[in-house]
Motif scaffolding. Structure first.
Motif, PDB file in Angstrom:
ATOM      1  N   ALA A   1     -11.417  -1.375  -2.005  1.00  0.00           N
ATOM      2  CA  ALA A   1     -10.207  -1.927  -2.612  1.00  0.00           C
ATOM      3  C   ALA A   1      -9.832  -3.249  -1.954  1.00  0.00           C
ATOM      4  N   ALA A   2      -9.915  -3.303  -0.622  1.00  0.00           N
ATOM      5  CA  ALA A   2      -9.593  -4.545   0.092  1.00  0.00           C
ATOM      6  C   ALA A   2     -10.520  -5.675  -0.339  1.00  0.00           C
ATOM      7  N   ALA A   3     -11.812  -5.365  -0.471  1.00  0.00           N
ATOM      8  CA  ALA A   3     -12.771  -6.389  -0.902  1.00  0.00           C
ATOM      9  C   ALA A   3     -12.445  -6.881  -2.307  1.00  0.00           C
ATOM     10  N   ALA A   4     -12.094  -5.955  -3.193  1.00  0.00           N
ATOM     11  CA  ALA A   4     -11.763  -6.347  -4.565  1.00  0.00           C
ATOM     12  C   ALA A   4     -10.495  -7.190  -4.604  1.00  0.00           C
ATOM     13  N   ILE A   5      -9.503  -6.821  -3.803  1.00  0.00           N
ATOM     14  CA  ILE A   5      -8.250  -7.578  -3.747  1.00  0.00           C
ATOM     15  C   ILE A   5      -8.510  -9.015  -3.314  1.00  0.00           C
ATOM     16  N   LEU A   6      -9.415  -9.181  -2.359  1.00  0.00           N
ATOM     17  CA  LEU A   6      -9.720 -10.511  -1.821  1.00  0.00           C
ATOM     18  C   LEU A   6     -10.855 -11.202  -2.572  1.00  0.00           C
ATOM     19  N   ASN A   7     -11.343 -10.536  -3.641  1.00  0.00           N
ATOM     20  CA  ASN A   7     -12.435 -11.096  -4.446  1.00  0.00           C
ATOM     21  C   ASN A   7     -13.671 -11.362  -3.595  1.00  0.00           C
ATOM     22  N   LYS A   8     -13.999 -10.390  -2.741  1.00  0.00           N
ATOM     23  CA  LYS A   8     -15.170 -10.493  -1.885  1.00  0.00           C
ATOM     24  C   LYS A   8     -16.180  -9.408  -2.246  1.00  0.00           C
ATOM     25  N   GLU A   9     -17.393  -9.572  -1.744  1.00  0.00           N
ATOM     26  CA  GLU A   9     -18.454  -8.603  -2.013  1.00  0.00           C
ATOM     27  C   GLU A   9     -18.064  -7.246  -1.427  1.00  0.00           C
TER      28      GLU A   9
ATOM     29  N   VAL B   1       0.859  -1.178   0.000  1.00  0.00           N
ATOM     30  CA  VAL B   1       0.000   0.000   0.000  1.00  0.00           C
ATOM     31  C   VAL B   1       0.896   1.227   0.000  1.00  0.00           C
ATOM     32  N   VAL B   2       0.798   2.018  -1.051  1.00  0.00           N
ATOM     33  CA  VAL B   2       1.608   3.233  -1.180  1.00  0.00           C
ATOM     34  C   VAL B   2       0.764   4.410  -0.708  1.00  0.00           C
ATOM     35  N   GLY B   3       1.093   4.924   0.465  1.00  0.00           N
ATOM     36  CA  GLY B   3       0.354   6.044   1.033  1.00  0.00           C
ATOM     37  C   GLY B   3      -0.323   5.668   2.335  1.00  0.00           C
ATOM     38  N   ALA B   4       0.184   6.212   3.449  1.00  0.00           N
ATOM     39  CA  ALA B   4      -0.416   5.954   4.766  1.00  0.00           C
ATOM     40  C   ALA B   4      -1.539   6.961   5.005  1.00  0.00           C
ATOM     41  N   SER B   5      -2.451   7.007   4.067  1.00  0.00           N
ATOM     42  CA  SER B   5      -3.580   7.936   4.088  1.00  0.00           C
ATOM     43  C   SER B   5      -4.794   7.257   4.706  1.00  0.00           C
ATOM     44  N   ALA B   6      -5.914   7.982   4.767  1.00  0.00           N
ATOM     45  CA  ALA B   6      -7.149   7.376   5.272  1.00  0.00           C
ATOM     46  C   ALA B   6      -7.534   6.168   4.432  1.00  0.00           C
ATOM     47  N   ALA B   7      -7.378   6.270   3.113  1.00  0.00           N
ATOM     48  CA  ALA B   7      -7.700   5.152   2.231  1.00  0.00           C
ATOM     49  C   ALA B   7      -6.725   3.998   2.428  1.00  0.00           C
ATOM     50  N   GLY B   8      -5.434   4.316   2.527  1.00  0.00           N
ATOM     51  CA  GLY B   8      -4.430   3.274   2.691  1.00  0.00           C
ATOM     52  C   GLY B   8      -4.583   2.516   3.992  1.00  0.00           C
ATOM     53  N   VAL B   9      -4.773   3.245   5.089  1.00  0.00           N
ATOM     54  CA  VAL B   9      -4.930   2.604   6.398  1.00  0.00           C
ATOM     55  C   VAL B   9      -6.226   1.806   6.452  1.00  0.00           C
ATOM     56  N   SER B  10      -7.288   2.356   5.869  1.00  0.00           N
ATOM     57  CA  SER B  10      -8.557   1.634   5.823  1.00  0.00           C
ATOM     58  C   SER B  10      -8.397   0.300   5.104  1.00  0.00           C
ATOM     59  N   CYS B  11      -7.634   0.296   4.026  1.00  0.00           N
ATOM     60  CA  CYS B  11      -7.438  -0.929   3.254  1.00  0.00           C
ATOM     61  C   CYS B  11      -6.673  -1.981   4.050  1.00  0.00           C
ATOM     62  N   VAL B  12      -5.566  -1.592   4.694  1.00  0.00           N
ATOM     63  CA  VAL B  12      -4.774  -2.598   5.410  1.00  0.00           C
ATOM     64  C   VAL B  12      -5.555  -3.173   6.588  1.00  0.00           C
ATOM     65  N   ARG B  13      -6.330  -2.338   7.256  1.00  0.00           N
ATOM     66  CA  ARG B  13      -7.157  -2.851   8.356  1.00  0.00           C
ATOM     67  C   ARG B  13      -8.187  -3.856   7.834  1.00  0.00           C
ATOM     68  N   GLU B  14      -8.835  -3.488   6.736  1.00  0.00           N
ATOM     69  CA  GLU B  14      -9.880  -4.348   6.189  1.00  0.00           C
ATOM     70  C   GLU B  14      -9.301  -5.675   5.695  1.00  0.00           C
ATOM     71  N   LEU B  15      -8.125  -5.636   5.101  1.00  0.00           N
ATOM     72  CA  LEU B  15      -7.488  -6.873   4.652  1.00  0.00           C
ATOM     73  C   LEU B  15      -7.295  -7.842   5.815  1.00  0.00           C
ATOM     74  N   ARG B  16      -6.786  -7.326   6.927  1.00  0.00           N
ATOM     75  CA  ARG B  16      -6.568  -8.196   8.084  1.00  0.00           C
ATOM     76  C   ARG B  16      -7.895  -8.646   8.698  1.00  0.00           C
ATOM     77  N   GLN B  17      -8.860  -7.744   8.772  1.00  0.00           N
ATOM     78  CA  GLN B  17     -10.153  -8.111   9.353  1.00  0.00           C
ATOM     79  C   GLN B  17     -10.854  -9.185   8.529  1.00  0.00           C
ATOM     80  N   GLU B  18     -10.583  -9.191   7.225  1.00  0.00           N
ATOM     81  CA  GLU B  18     -11.190 -10.192   6.345  1.00  0.00           C
ATOM     82  C   GLU B  18     -10.362 -11.470   6.256  1.00  0.00           C
ATOM     83  N   GLY B  19      -9.312 -11.557   7.068  1.00  0.00           N
ATOM     84  CA  GLY B  19      -8.581 -12.811   7.178  1.00  0.00           C
ATOM     85  C   GLY B  19      -7.371 -12.966   6.280  1.00  0.00           C
TER      86      GLY B  19
END
Length: 413
Positions: free
Chosen positions: A312-320, A9-27
């Motif tokens: 973005a996290a959902a798309a990366i993980l191929n989830k809804e 993730v390039v950019g420790a922005s609101a979008a970037g941090v939201s994505c990394v959190r969601e990736l981990r929360q989704e397993g």
């Protein structure tokens, strides 16, 4: 693409941090690397024009988007203070300013934006500041004394917030706007007039219809602001709050031609934050998102950035993907807390005014459906409007305008 094992993730922005959190929360158990050129890492931007500017004991730690402890707990490798200078989208590789190269199965570009500077003579003087990064706020704060003369250029929310904070600090503030009325392109005219009057009552001097010529540094360190009509004013500091441009200096000319939307300057993505390159995503202020009608829109609000990171996290993980929330935005200007939801339409025939308390609430209504609302120091009214927008509630404009009818009842339709 085969199974994903690594994400950058390039950019420790609101979008970037939201994505990394969601990736981990989704397993997601693979490696996650968070890269940002700012040595202070991930922090909120809205407090820069308020808490950081006004409170000497407030630091970037107090406004962190994600702490070092949480990064460790989520097993996220952070590279702060080492920005990306090149992106190879076909190889999914980034090169850092230190010379280190990193590759991953997926790269999310969440680099946000940079403050614009007006292209006029003297705009590069050290007394001419912008307010986008933590160091910008510190620089401005260190220049402030009880008698500092400051000119704030720009009639948007950033200009208004900075003006209010500086006025509260005791500085002598000149607010310069090219338009006839600050924020009139964002809010109903009558509301803008009342907000601006509130700022002027606090000692702010507003100059509308402002046409700047150039800035000239004086021997004593002050700056003369020259206008096109040959008049001038003397100030000690100038703050430009004239908008933001997507931050994409790491894109080569060839890659820019492939990725950037020419109308917005943002990285073109579909509604799942996917670019034209496999494995390359973009989210937040830097992303230009294709809408259902085929148009392209670039949002610059915190809530939108957070939601795009989750998508973005959902798309990366191929989830809804998560459902899109009702657009919501806030602006704190001194003692005024402004909230806005949905879309405020410019036409008066769609505007419903509810006289409730010291500040009226404005609703945009189309065919008995609320599509937008804005309030000052009345967040509950906007939250009620958000429920109406989300549930497509049928409501008579006359009922909305009647302060005797509680909004909580109107939410039910």
């Amino acid at each position: 693409m085969s199974q994903i094992e690594s994400v950058i993730v390039v950019g420790a922005s609101a979008a970037g941090v939201s994505c990394v959190r969601e990736l981990r929360q989704e397993g997601f158990l693979g490696s996650i690397t968070l890269v940002d050129k700012d040595q202070h890492g991930a922090y909120e931007r809205p407090p820069l024009s308020k808490q950081i500017l006004m409170q000497a004991d407030t630091t970037h730690h107090d406004i962190a988007l994600i702490s070092d402890e949480e990064l460790t707990a989520l097993n996220i490798e952070a590279h702060y203070g080492d920005g990306v200078c090149e992106l190879d989208p076909t190889r999914r590789r980034i090169t850092l300013e230190s010379g280190k190269a990193l590759t991953a199965d997926v790269i999310l570009l969440a680099t946000g934006g940079e403050a614009r500077r007006l292209p006029i003579e003297g705009a590069d003087l050290p007394q001419v500041l912008v307010l986008r990064h933590y160091e910008d706020a510190l620089n401005l704060r260190q220049r402030l004394t009880a008698d500092t003369r400051v000119a704030v250029i720009g009639g948007g929310f950033i200009g208004a917030e900075t003006t209010a904070s500086l006025s509260k600090s005791g500085a002598a503030v000149q607010w310069l706007d090219a338009a006839a009325l600050p924020m009139a392109h964002l809010l109903p005219t009558e509301l803008c007039e009342k907000i601006v009057a509130n700022h002027c009552a606090q000692g702010v001097a507003l100059t509308p219809h402002c046409r700047l010529d150039k800035f000239i540094e004086q021997p004593d360190g002050s700056v003369s602001i020259l206008f096109e009509d040959t008049t001038s004013i003397e100030v000690d500091v100038i703050v430009m709050g004239v908008g933001m441009a997507p931050s994409t200096p790491y894109l080569s000319e060839a890659v820019s031609a492939e990725l950037l939307n020419p109308a917005t300057g943002g990285i073109q993505v579909n509604d799942n934050q996917v670019t034209k390159f496999s494995g390359i995503y973009a989210a937040g202020d830097v992303a230009a998102v294709t809408q259902a009608d085929g148009s392209t829109l670039r949002h610059e609000h915190w809530q939108s950035a957070q939601h795009q990171g989750e998508r973005a996290a959902a798309a990366i993980l191929n989830k809804e993907p998560p459902a899109a929330p009702v657009d919501w935005f806030w602006s704190d200007q001194g003692d005024l807390h402004i909230e806005m939801a949905g879309k405020i339409l410019p036409t008066k025939e769609h505007l419903v005014v509810r006289l409730e308390g010291d500040w009226p609430v404005y609703f945009s209504v189309v065919d008995n459906r609320v599509v937008g609302a804005v309030s000052v120091n009345n967040p509950n009214a906007v939250r009620a409007a958000m429920r109406m927008i989300k549930n497509n509630v049928n409501v008579e404009p006359s009922q909305l305008a009647n302060p005797e009818l509680p909004l909580r009842k109107l939410m039910r339709g």
